[in-house]
Design a protein around this motif. Structure first.
Motif, PDB file in Angstrom:
ATOM      1  N   TYR A  34       0.833  -1.209   0.000  1.00  0.00           N
ATOM      2  CA  TYR A  34       0.000   0.000   0.000  1.00  0.00           C
ATOM      3  C   TYR A  34       0.863   1.253   0.000  1.00  0.00           C
ATOM      4  CZ  TYR A  34      -3.379  -3.554   1.234  1.00  0.00           C
ATOM      5  OH  TYR A  34      -4.145  -4.693   1.235  1.00  0.00           O
ATOM      6  N   PHE A  35       2.001   1.222   0.666  1.00  0.00           N
ATOM      7  CA  PHE A  35       2.947   2.326   0.575  1.00  0.00           C
ATOM      8  C   PHE A  35       3.472   2.474  -0.848  1.00  0.00           C
ATOM      9  CE2 PHE A  35       3.613   2.072   5.300  1.00  0.00           C
ATOM     10  CZ  PHE A  35       3.302   3.397   5.557  1.00  0.00           C
ATOM     11  N   PHE A  36       3.504   1.372  -1.589  1.00  0.00           N
ATOM     12  CA  PHE A  36       3.964   1.427  -2.975  1.00  0.00           C
ATOM     13  C   PHE A  36       3.100   2.370  -3.801  1.00  0.00           C
ATOM     14  CE2 PHE A  36       3.097  -0.261  -7.269  1.00  0.00           C
ATOM     15  CZ  PHE A  36       4.308   0.016  -7.863  1.00  0.00           C
ATOM     16  N   TYR A  37       1.789   2.313  -3.627  1.00  0.00           N
ATOM     17  CA  TYR A  37       0.890   3.194  -4.384  1.00  0.00           C
ATOM     18  C   TYR A  37       1.166   4.662  -4.054  1.00  0.00           C
ATOM     19  CZ  TYR A  37      -1.668  -1.162  -5.177  1.00  0.00           C
ATOM     20  OH  TYR A  37      -2.003  -2.441  -5.535  1.00  0.00           O
ATOM     21  N   ALA A  38       1.409   4.949  -2.781  1.00  0.00           N
ATOM     22  CA  ALA A  38       1.722   6.318  -2.384  1.00  0.00           C
ATOM     23  C   ALA A  38       3.068   6.750  -2.953  1.00  0.00           C
ATOM     24  CB  ALA A  38       1.734   6.435  -0.854  1.00  0.00           C
ATOM     25  N   ALA A  39       4.034   5.824  -2.986  1.00  0.00           N
ATOM     26  CA  ALA A  39       5.353   6.150  -3.519  1.00  0.00           C
ATOM     27  C   ALA A  39       5.285   6.469  -5.004  1.00  0.00           C
ATOM     28  CB  ALA A  39       6.317   4.993  -3.268  1.00  0.00           C
ATOM     29  N   ILE A  40       4.391   5.823  -5.726  1.00  0.00           N
ATOM     30  CA  ILE A  40       4.203   6.123  -7.150  1.00  0.00           C
ATOM     31  C   ILE A  40       3.775   7.579  -7.312  1.00  0.00           C
ATOM     32  CG2 ILE A  40       2.646   5.728  -9.092  1.00  0.00           C
ATOM     33  CD1 ILE A  40       4.754   3.692  -9.082  1.00  0.00           C
ATOM     34  N   VAL A  41       2.836   8.024  -6.491  1.00  0.00           N
ATOM     35  CA  VAL A  41       2.357   9.408  -6.558  1.00  0.00           C
ATOM     36  C   VAL A  41       3.477  10.385  -6.237  1.00  0.00           C
ATOM     37  CG1 VAL A  41       0.723  11.072  -5.597  1.00  0.00           C
ATOM     38  CG2 VAL A  41      -0.008   8.715  -6.016  1.00  0.00           C
ATOM     39  N   ALA A  80      14.778  12.472  -9.795  1.00  0.00           N
ATOM     40  CA  ALA A  80      13.462  11.945 -10.164  1.00  0.00           C
ATOM     41  C   ALA A  80      13.585  10.624 -10.917  1.00  0.00           C
ATOM     42  CB  ALA A  80      12.714  12.970 -11.014  1.00  0.00           C
ATOM     43  N   VAL A  81      14.585  10.519 -11.792  1.00  0.00           N
ATOM     44  CA  VAL A  81      14.807   9.271 -12.533  1.00  0.00           C
ATOM     45  C   VAL A  81      15.148   8.134 -11.572  1.00  0.00           C
ATOM     46  CG1 VAL A  81      16.327   8.106 -14.184  1.00  0.00           C
ATOM     47  CG2 VAL A  81      15.471  10.400 -14.684  1.00  0.00           C
ATOM     48  N   LEU A  82      16.043   8.389 -10.634  1.00  0.00           N
ATOM     49  CA  LEU A  82      16.455   7.349  -9.692  1.00  0.00           C
ATOM     50  C   LEU A  82      15.320   6.966  -8.737  1.00  0.00           C
ATOM     51  CD1 LEU A  82      20.075   8.539  -8.859  1.00  0.00           C
ATOM     52  CD2 LEU A  82      19.421   6.484 -10.134  1.00  0.00           C
ATOM     53  N   TYR A 124      13.769   3.268  -8.687  1.00  0.00           N
ATOM     54  CA  TYR A 124      13.738   2.475  -7.461  1.00  0.00           C
ATOM     55  C   TYR A 124      12.319   2.027  -7.127  1.00  0.00           C
ATOM     56  CZ  TYR A 124      13.242   1.722  -2.447  1.00  0.00           C
ATOM     57  OH  TYR A 124      12.878   1.211  -1.224  1.00  0.00           O
ATOM     58  N   THR A 125      11.364   2.919  -7.282  1.00  0.00           N
ATOM     59  CA  THR A 125       9.965   2.576  -6.981  1.00  0.00           C
ATOM     60  C   THR A 125       9.469   1.459  -7.896  1.00  0.00           C
ATOM     61  OG1 THR A 125       9.558   4.858  -6.288  1.00  0.00           O
ATOM     62  CG2 THR A 125       7.637   3.490  -6.737  1.00  0.00           C
ATOM     63  N   LEU A 126       9.767   1.568  -9.186  1.00  0.00           N
ATOM     64  CA  LEU A 126       9.310   0.551 -10.140  1.00  0.00           C
ATOM     65  C   LEU A 126      10.071  -0.760  -9.997  1.00  0.00           C
ATOM     66  CD1 LEU A 126       8.827   2.709 -13.370  1.00  0.00           C
ATOM     67  CD2 LEU A 126       7.068   1.866 -11.803  1.00  0.00           C
ATOM     68  N   SER A 127      11.259  -0.724  -9.393  1.00  0.00           N
ATOM     69  CA  SER A 127      12.015  -1.963  -9.204  1.00  0.00           C
ATOM     70  C   SER A 127      11.546  -2.752  -7.998  1.00  0.00           C
ATOM     71  CB  SER A 127      13.505  -1.638  -9.038  1.00  0.00           C
ATOM     72  OG  SER A 127      13.758  -1.027  -7.777  1.00  0.00           O
ATOM     73  N   LYS A 130      13.703  -6.478 -15.006  1.00  0.00           N
ATOM     74  CA  LYS A 130      15.075  -6.010 -15.221  1.00  0.00           C
ATOM     75  C   LYS A 130      15.458  -4.963 -14.180  1.00  0.00           C
ATOM     76  CE  LYS A 130      15.063  -6.892 -20.205  1.00  0.00           C
ATOM     77  NZ  LYS A 130      15.149  -6.288 -21.571  1.00  0.00           N
ATOM     78  N   LEU A 131      14.512  -4.083 -13.852  1.00  0.00           N
ATOM     79  CA  LEU A 131      14.777  -3.113 -12.792  1.00  0.00           C
ATOM     80  C   LEU A 131      14.900  -3.798 -11.434  1.00  0.00           C
ATOM     81  CD1 LEU A 131      12.382  -0.140 -13.681  1.00  0.00           C
ATOM     82  CD2 LEU A 131      14.873  -0.212 -13.918  1.00  0.00           C
ATOM     83  N   ASN A 132      14.076  -4.825 -11.225  1.00  0.00           N
ATOM     84  CA  ASN A 132      14.081  -5.532  -9.952  1.00  0.00           C
ATOM     85  C   ASN A 132      15.435  -6.176  -9.662  1.00  0.00           C
ATOM     86  OD1 ASN A 132      13.254  -8.515  -8.543  1.00  0.00           O
ATOM     87  ND2 ASN A 132      12.391  -6.678  -7.605  1.00  0.00           N
ATOM     88  N   ALA A 133      16.135  -6.589 -10.717  1.00  0.00           N
ATOM     89  CA  ALA A 133      17.468  -7.168 -10.545  1.00  0.00           C
ATOM     90  C   ALA A 133      18.463  -6.134 -10.029  1.00  0.00           C
ATOM     91  CB  ALA A 133      17.954  -7.752 -11.869  1.00  0.00           C
TER      92      ALA A 133
END
Length: 262
Positions: free
Chosen positions: A151-158, A187-189, A193-196, A226-229
């Motif tokens: 659920y924190f993931f959704y907030a981190a996306i925002v 912002a890129v990093l 990180y969020t998407l990984s 690939k990002l997750n790695a």
């Protein structure tokens, strides 16, 4: 011929209990460096909450964005000129949003491993005995709360999208400013990180039984995988990038950094 007494196995067992590890390398170095890195982030976060130098046009400090308070947020720092928190709130604007990205990192699978080993020594390293007498995992309070990570993931996306918006806006208004490019890199990093995140990988297509029936989700899953790695290096890079970008904006706002194209 050596005579073995009944007390010999007992003595050997007691000696083994006293030996915490047979490793001869510097196994303590990794948890120590991790401890210092995470501790520096916590100390800086506390200072950032106290410090009020959060905005200098067109830069806004990432630790205070989105700035939602009507009183403590400068007009140019408010997202779309919108301040939903009324005049009654006079504390640091960072207090309103830092719990969201902070909670995301706190419950992150990689960061759990990091601070479990470096702060709690559970265990401090592979093949090193931990000081705790029993292990209950994350099945009981308070560690069972780690399950709210998704659920924190959704907030981190925002939050990541807001930081990207701030960076692009700064680049449009000040394309030659060093701060614009620092915010862009951050912002890129942050978004990488969020998407990984492991939760992102699972949400994307982790529950699918037939990838062939969902080609778009499969492509998204492949990209996220690939990002997750790279999740661990992205976790560290984004942590230091957000501290660096935030500190840079505050130093410019204080007038400490005032060279051309700052």
């Amino acid at each position: 011929m050596t005579q073995t007494t009944p007390e010999a196995p007992v003595r050997r067992q007691r000696a083994q209990v006293r030996v915490r590890t047979l490793r001869t390398d510097r196994w303590w170095l990794a948890p120590l460096v991790t401890f210092l890195g995470l501790a520096s982030f916590l100390v800086y976060g506390v200072w950032a909450i106290i410090d009020n130098s959060i905005f200098v046009d067109p830069y806004i400090a990432p630790f205070a964005s989105p700035c939602l308070a009507a009183v403590t947020c400068p007009e140019g720092a408010q997202l779309f000129g919108w301040a939903p928190i009324g005049d009654w709130y006079t504390l640091s604007p960072g207090l309103l949003i830092l719990a969201l990205p902070g909670g995301f990192r706190l419950t992150c699978y990689y960061y759990r491993k990091s601070y479990y080993r470096s702060f709690w020594l559970s265990p401090p390293a592979c093949a090193v005995q931990e000081p705790h007498g029993k292990y209950t995992g994350e099945r009981r309070f308070p560690l069972i709360l780690q399950n709210v990570h998704r659920y924190f993931f959704y907030a981190a996306i925002v939050i990541g999208l807001v930081l990207a918006y701030d960076a692009v806006l700064a680049l449009v208004h000040k394309p030659l400013g060093l701060g614009s490019w620092i915010l862009i890199a951050n912002a890129v990093l942050i978004n990488a990180y969020t998407l990984s995140c492991h939760s992102c990988r699972h949400i994307t297509a982790g529950r699918l039984n037939h990838f062939s029936r969902h080609p778009l989700r499969y492509r998204a899953w492949t990209f996220v995988s690939k990002l997750n790695a790279k999740h661990q290096p992205l976790a560290w890079a984004s942590m230091f990038s957000v501290m660096g970008a935030d500190l840079y904006v505050r130093l410019v706002a204080k007038g400490i950094i005032a060279f051309p194209y700052a």
